[in-house]
Write a protein that holds these residues in place. Structure first.
Motif: not given
Length: 374
Positions: A59-65, A291-299, A30-33, A42-49
């Protein structure tokens, strides 16, 4: 740039195989973009929580909040918004480094896209490709571990990192070393040990490991310094290094000889670059963790891994190490290396159809009217 708003998107991607550490087992990532929308780009970032506060307090829900309620609104009144102004604007809010990092990264990505500058160029990358290692989770048996390692070596990975914990340490390390000989091998404990385990951890010394990563609690620099004096295996710090100042303190105490830099853990890529510079000034090699990143964080991580002080292969594995389908164009291993993106910003953008298919929640956080930065 003028900030219009920020989209916070939760995605879930099934992992190719379960990934077990001392923190638990993940089967789905579960990742937060974070997507920043400005008047220019526009710009993209990924949260590693992760989904639970196990690696860190986030954790992801806290980060979103915290992004929705505090961090995004804090940028509304920032004049002349760019990435360097993000951290000072967010400083009044304690902690939440991973959420802050995602927001700063998205702002930096947007800014660099406007200017046509790549992440690698902005950070000071000196390589077009980076050597890649792979992190191997705790398996159900040593034969299963040996099969997994063999597969990764056959795929071309140049360094193997073994997750360890009490009861799963000396024997698996021994088995891998005896089976595969003189490969680049290291172990990662993820804070699973205590000072009283020093004698036991010394049993890893005969296996010529590149490093032993974060054996003790994140706040135990003295314990790491004491352990470092007893082991010949170099101690590498991960969770303990949350800033350039923390890195300088750890080095001064003799608590580590290597540093793992995870941009999310330290609040973003600008602080990650400062940690790199502190370590380089003291002759301490660094490498880019994962942190098991998707392509956004991996790049973005590949750009960091291409800095001159990153002297060891990092955890910047190919997309198919974790995901059958990544949300960006996949990163593919070639002769043990991954190419550093050269396009503007992080150099990749999520594929809309794929992104939509894995999205579980979205929230649009507008900038309050009348509070646009000038």
């Amino acid at each position: 740039m003028k900030l219009s708003g920020v989209e916070i998107r939760t995605v879930e991607l099934p992992l190719v195989s379960p990934f077990r550490t001392s923190f638990g087992t993940e089967t789905v990532r579960e990742a937060l973009l974070v997507r920043v929308v400005t008047d220019e780009a526009e710009g993209w970032g990924e949260c590693g929580a992760g989904t639970a506060p196990l690696y860190s307090s986030e954790y992801t829900h806290a980060a979103a909040d915290v992004l929705t309620r505090f961090l995004v609104p804090a940028l509304a009144g920032v004049p002349g918004l760019d990435a360097h102004r993000v951290a000072p604007a967010l400083a009044p809010f304690k902690g939440h480094r991973m959420a802050k990092a995602a927001l700063e990264t998205a702002v930096l990505d947007a800014d660099l896209r406007v200017r046509g500058v790549s992440f690698g160029h902005a950070l000071g990358a000196v390589r077009e490709t980076v050597p890649c290692g792979v992190s191997v989770g705790i398996t159900e048996s040593i034969p299963a571990l040996l099969d997994a390692v063999a597969g990764y070596l056959d795929a071309g990975y140049l360094r193997i990192k073994l997750k360890i914990e009490p009861g799963w340490d000396v024997e698996p390390v021994r088995a891998v070393r005896e089976r595969f000989g003189d490969i680049l091998l290291q172990a990662d404990a993820n804070t699973a040990y205590r000072r009283a385990d020093a004698r036991h951890l010394a049993h890893l010394d005969p296996f010529d490991l590149l490093l032993l990563e974060q054996p003790l609690a994140e706040d135990d620099l003295i314990g790491h310094a004491e352990l470092a004096a007893r082991l010949t295996t170099p101690i590498c710090l991960d969770e303990s290094i949350v800033s350039a100042r923390a890195a300088a303190d750890a080095i001064a105490l003799g608590a580590c000889r290597v540093v793992n830099i995870k941009p999310g853990r330290v609040g973003g890529y600008l602080e990650a670059r400062r940690i790199h510079d502190v370590c380089a000034a003291h002759g301490v090699p660094v490498w880019c963790g994962g942190m098991l990143e998707t392509g956004v964080g991996r790049a973005a991580n590949l750009a960091l891994a291409a800095l001159p002080g990153c002297l060891l292969p990092g955890d910047t594995s190919a997309s198919d190490r974790y995901y059958r389908t990544d949300i960006t164009a996949p990163f593919r291993l070639v002769d043990g290396h991954l190419a550093v993106p050269t396009g503007p910003g992080i150099g990749v953008t999520p594929i809309p159809d794929v992104l939509e298919a894995v999205t579980t929640a979205t929230k649009w956080v507008p900038v309050p009217a009348g509070c646009h930065p000038s």
